[in-house]
Scaffold this motif. Structure first.
Motif, PDB file in Angstrom:
ATOM      1  N   MET A   1      -2.043  15.902 -83.749  1.00 19.61           N
ATOM      2  CA  MET A   1      -2.458  16.750 -82.651  1.00 19.61           C
ATOM      3  C   MET A   1      -2.698  18.155 -83.180  1.00 19.61           C
ATOM      4  SD  MET A   1      -0.517  17.675 -79.054  1.00 19.61           S
ATOM      5  CE  MET A   1       0.937  18.437 -79.749  1.00 19.61           C
ATOM      6  N   GLU A  97      -5.245  16.328 -75.002  1.00 16.99           N
ATOM      7  CA  GLU A  97      -4.026  15.730 -74.462  1.00 16.99           C
ATOM      8  C   GLU A  97      -3.559  16.527 -73.251  1.00 16.99           C
ATOM      9  OE1 GLU A  97       0.361  15.638 -76.173  1.00 16.99           O
ATOM     10  OE2 GLU A  97      -0.984  14.332 -77.293  1.00 16.99           O
ATOM     11  N   ILE A 124      -6.331  15.768 -79.117  1.00 15.27           N
ATOM     12  CA  ILE A 124      -6.004  14.447 -79.641  1.00 15.27           C
ATOM     13  C   ILE A 124      -6.571  14.415 -81.056  1.00 15.27           C
ATOM     14  CG2 ILE A 124      -6.436  11.967 -79.399  1.00 15.27           C
ATOM     15  CD1 ILE A 124      -6.646  12.507 -76.335  1.00 15.27           C
TER      16      ILE A 124
END
Length: 160
Positions: A1, A97, A124
């Protein structure tokens, strides 16, 4: 991430307590009234409106988004700070995300305030978010702030 951060701030002639009450504490009532062409409703779908609660913002048919869900992470009424995270809907898609926001209203010498917002885009994978990709979101946020500011200037007794 990956995480990409953006900040913005602007001066406002309204006292921090009034801006906080209007934009944060009473946004579910005020924003749909001031901007019905964009925001249909704001409702608490989990919790009591404080930290840990989840709010859903439902957009009008004019928007290209149907809704967003925000989780309130912190609500500091004494220091006029709200931290929340967009967890679903809107720009959250296959790249993001979540988006975490830190909104602060700090007193300025003129009796007004400085509004500061930091947004952290949690991607992401190693996707890079560029500022031009989020320009419309930043412009929309500034538009809401300015509409509320104008309303409070025209109605000095509201949220006093």
């Amino acid at each position: 991430m990956g995480v990409t951060c953006f900040t913005q701030e602007f001066a406002c002639p309204i006292a921090p307590a009034r801006m906080f009450k209007a934009l944060i504490l009473d946004s579910s009532n005020l924003i749909p009234k001031l901007l019905p062409q964009f925001i249909k409703s704001v409702e608490v779908i989990e919790g009591d409106g404080g930290a840990g609660s989840i709010e859903q913002v439902n957009f009008s048919e004019a928007s290209h988004f149907k809704y967003v869900k925000n989780r309130i992470d912190e609500l500091d009424r004494e220091n006029f700070v709200c931290k929340y995270t967009m967890i679903e809907g809107g720009p959250i898609g296959d790249k993001l995300e979540s988006i975490a926001y830190d909104v602060r209203f700090e007193a300025a010498g003129s009796g007004g305030c400085i509004c500061k917002m930091t947004s952290k885009y949690n991607t992401i994978g190693e996707v890079e978010v560029k500022e031009e990709e989020i320009k419309s979101g930043k412009d929309s946020a500034m538009g809401i702030y300015r509409v509320v500011e104008a309303y409070l200037l025209e109605n000095p007794h509201v949220y006093a």
